[in-house]
Each structure stands twice: as structure tokens, then as C-alpha cells.
Design a protein around this motif. Structure first.
Motif, PDB file in Angstrom:
ATOM      1  N   ILE A 104       7.320 -13.691  -9.820  1.00 32.27           N
ATOM      2  CA  ILE A 104       8.085 -12.613  -9.168  1.00 32.27           C
ATOM      3  C   ILE A 104       7.175 -11.547  -8.567  1.00 32.27           C
ATOM      4  N   GLY A 105       6.071 -11.227  -9.200  1.00 31.59           N
ATOM      5  CA  GLY A 105       5.214 -10.153  -8.725  1.00 31.59           C
ATOM      6  C   GLY A 105       4.422 -10.473  -7.478  1.00 31.59           C
ATOM      7  N   TYR A 106       4.148 -11.743  -7.224  1.00 34.57           N
ATOM      8  CA  TYR A 106       3.340 -12.114  -6.058  1.00 34.57           C
ATOM      9  C   TYR A 106       3.995 -11.745  -4.730  1.00 34.57           C
ATOM     10  N   PRO A 107       5.275 -12.058  -4.498  1.00 37.87           N
ATOM     11  CA  PRO A 107       5.862 -11.627  -3.220  1.00 37.87           C
ATOM     12  C   PRO A 107       6.002 -10.119  -3.099  1.00 37.87           C
ATOM     13  N   ILE A 108       6.181  -9.438  -4.224  1.00 37.75           N
ATOM     14  CA  ILE A 108       6.258  -7.969  -4.170  1.00 37.75           C
ATOM     15  C   ILE A 108       4.920  -7.397  -3.720  1.00 37.75           C
ATOM     16  N   TYR A 109       3.835  -7.905  -4.285  1.00 32.19           N
ATOM     17  CA  TYR A 109       2.515  -7.420  -3.892  1.00 32.19           C
ATOM     18  C   TYR A 109       2.180  -7.811  -2.450  1.00 32.19           C
ATOM     19  N   SER A 110       2.572  -8.996  -2.053  1.00 32.05           N
ATOM     20  CA  SER A 110       2.337  -9.406  -0.667  1.00 32.05           C
ATOM     21  C   SER A 110       3.130  -8.536   0.299  1.00 32.05           C
ATOM     22  N   ALA A 111       4.361  -8.203  -0.065  1.00 37.77           N
ATOM     23  CA  ALA A 111       5.162  -7.305   0.762  1.00 37.77           C
ATOM     24  C   ALA A 111       4.525  -5.919   0.821  1.00 37.77           C
ATOM     25  N   ALA A 112       3.937  -5.492  -0.291  1.00 39.54           N
ATOM     26  CA  ALA A 112       3.275  -4.187  -0.306  1.00 39.54           C
ATOM     27  C   ALA A 112       2.054  -4.185   0.606  1.00 39.54           C
ATOM     28  N   LEU A 113       1.296  -5.286   0.596  1.00 36.81           N
ATOM     29  CA  LEU A 113       0.144  -5.371   1.500  1.00 36.81           C
ATOM     30  C   LEU A 113       0.597  -5.338   2.957  1.00 36.81           C
ATOM     31  N   TYR A 114       1.675  -6.035   3.251  1.00 35.68           N
ATOM     32  CA  TYR A 114       2.174  -6.066   4.626  1.00 35.68           C
ATOM     33  C   TYR A 114       2.672  -4.686   5.056  1.00 35.68           C
ATOM     34  N   THR A 115       3.457  -4.020   4.215  1.00 37.98           N
ATOM     35  CA  THR A 115       3.995  -2.711   4.615  1.00 37.98           C
ATOM     36  C   THR A 115       2.901  -1.657   4.689  1.00 37.98           C
ATOM     37  N   ASN A 116       1.852  -1.792   3.874  1.00 36.72           N
ATOM     38  CA  ASN A 116       0.734  -0.863   3.998  1.00 36.72           C
ATOM     39  C   ASN A 116       0.007  -1.087   5.316  1.00 36.72           C
ATOM     40  N   ASN A 117      -0.172  -2.336   5.680  1.00 37.97           N
ATOM     41  CA  ASN A 117      -0.841  -2.654   6.935  1.00 37.97           C
ATOM     42  C   ASN A 117      -0.010  -2.198   8.126  1.00 37.97           C
ATOM     43  N   ARG A 118       1.293  -2.328   8.024  1.00 37.54           N
ATOM     44  CA  ARG A 118       2.186  -2.023   9.149  1.00 37.54           C
ATOM     45  C   ARG A 118       2.597  -0.549   9.214  1.00 37.54           C
ATOM     46  N   TYR A 119       2.956   0.032   8.040  1.00 36.60           N
ATOM     47  CA  TYR A 119       3.525   1.384   8.023  1.00 36.60           C
ATOM     48  C   TYR A 119       2.719   2.393   7.212  1.00 36.60           C
ATOM     49  N   GLY A 120       1.689   1.959   6.501  1.00 35.66           N
ATOM     50  CA  GLY A 120       0.855   2.878   5.732  1.00 35.66           C
ATOM     51  C   GLY A 120       1.448   3.309   4.400  1.00 35.66           C
ATOM     52  N   ASN A 121       2.287   2.476   3.775  1.00 32.50           N
ATOM     53  CA  ASN A 121       2.880   2.797   2.473  1.00 32.50           C
ATOM     54  C   ASN A 121       1.887   2.499   1.356  1.00 32.50           C
ATOM     55  N   GLU A 122       1.109   3.495   0.988  1.00 33.64           N
ATOM     56  CA  GLU A 122       0.101   3.266  -0.041  1.00 33.64           C
ATOM     57  C   GLU A 122       0.711   3.189  -1.430  1.00 33.64           C
ATOM     58  N   TRP A 123       1.764   3.945  -1.704  1.00 34.20           N
ATOM     59  CA  TRP A 123       2.385   3.935  -3.022  1.00 34.20           C
ATOM     60  C   TRP A 123       2.946   2.553  -3.356  1.00 34.20           C
TER      61      TRP A 123
END
Length: 175
Positions: free
Chosen positions: A96-115
Motif C-alpha cells: 500500500i505504501g509504494y503507490p502513495i510514495y510514488s504519488a508523493a514523488l510525482y506531486t512534488n515534481n509537478r506541484y512542489g508538495n514537499e509535505w
């Protein structure tokens, strides 16, 4: 009063049932290999493609410290948790955690969501410990001793396929 006569069952009377294909160790090797390809394999590929490289060094170090620290801690408890809730639920919770972390990497790259990267790192670290405990138990414990090497080969081909795919994409983009 008469006693009932015992019924004796012989080998000829027993019902014959074949092995169902989805209960074989070969099927389990393909399932665990596919899960390894889709979860940590593609997560590794996504990091190689630059999503992890788009972060600031402090964020990358904090996220990696969270992932690997929590994963190492939870690996200690992965076996007892798997014994308590079963291998299939442990594997499900482990991915379960892998897609969440991958989504976090994508949104940080795209929108700058560091949290979200830190939240995803915590989710990935907690679930990865369960994943590695269940993956190792299925890959090493399920096959018959005579076929263990063959099934480990199948599992490792799938498991290393994700990073190979990511590396092939990076090589193709850099040409």
C-alpha cells in the motif's frame, strides 16, 4: 442395543481431486514476482527516472531516512504480524505504501508538495517492512526444496524487471 458398524474408507473410495492451478507454487512465484515488479520495482524505476532527483537534497535525505528507518524497524515485526493476520493480508498491507510514495514523488515534481513526500515516505517505510517479510517468506518458504532455485529465478526476473524497465526508459530518453 446394537452398536453401529464402523465405516471403513479405502483409498479406492476416497475422492480424487487434482491440484488447482492457482494453488501451485509456480503460481505463487509469478504472483510474488509480479507484486515485486509493480511495487518496489517500479518505485525504484520512478526514482531513477528523476522524480526522486527533482527534490531538494534535504528532502531526499529526510524521506530516505524515514523510508529505510521505518522499514528496518518494521521488518523485525513483519514475521509475527504475518503469523497473526496471514501472509496474504501482510502482502496486501506491504504494498500500500509504494503507490502513495510514488504519488508523493510525482506531486512534488509537478506541484512542489514537499509535505506529501514525507507522508509518503512514512507510509512506504511502514508498509515496506511488511512487504519484505511476506515476500521473502513466500519466495523462499513456499517452493519445494527441489524446485526452490527455479522459482526463485522466476521471482527475481520479475523483481529486477522494474528497475530494468526504468533504466531502459532513461537510456532511451538520453539518446
Amino acid at each position: 442395543m446394537t452398536e453401529p458398524t464402523p465405516i471403513s474408507v479405502t483409498a479406492e473410495d476416497a475422492p480424487t481431486t487434482g491440484r488447482v492451478w492457482y494453488r501451485t507454487t509456480l503460481y505463487n512465484a509469478f504472483v510474488i514476482g509480479s507484486v515485486g515488479f509493480l511495487a518496489p520495482g517500479l518505485w525504484n524505476a520512478m526514482n531513477s527516472l528523476g522524480a526522486g532527483g527533482a527534490e531538494t537534497p534535504y528532502l531526499v535525505n529526510a524521506a530516505n531516512a524515514l523510508v529505510f528507518g521505518l522499514m528496518g524497524f518494521l521488518c523485525l515485526f513483519g514475521g509475527p504480524i504475518a503469523n497473526r493476520i496471514g501472509m496474504n493480508w501482510t502482502l496486501l498491507l506491504g504494498v500500500i505504501g509504494y503507490p502513495i510514495y510514488s504519488a508523493a514523488l510525482y506531486t512534488n515534481n509537478r506541484y512542489g508538495n514537499e509535505w506529501f513526500v514525507l507522508v509518503g515516505a512514512v507510509a512506504c517505510g511502514l508498509s515496506a517492512g511488511l512487504f519484505w517479510a511476506s515476500e521473502g517468506a513466500v519466495a523462499l518458504g513456499y517452493p519445494e526444496p527441489a524446485k526452490r532455485g527455479q522459482y526463485m529465478n522466476i521471482w527475481l526476473w520479475f523483481r529486477t524487471g522494474g528497475p530494468l524497465l526504468g533504466s531502459a526508459i532513461v537510456l532511451g530518453l538520453n539518446q
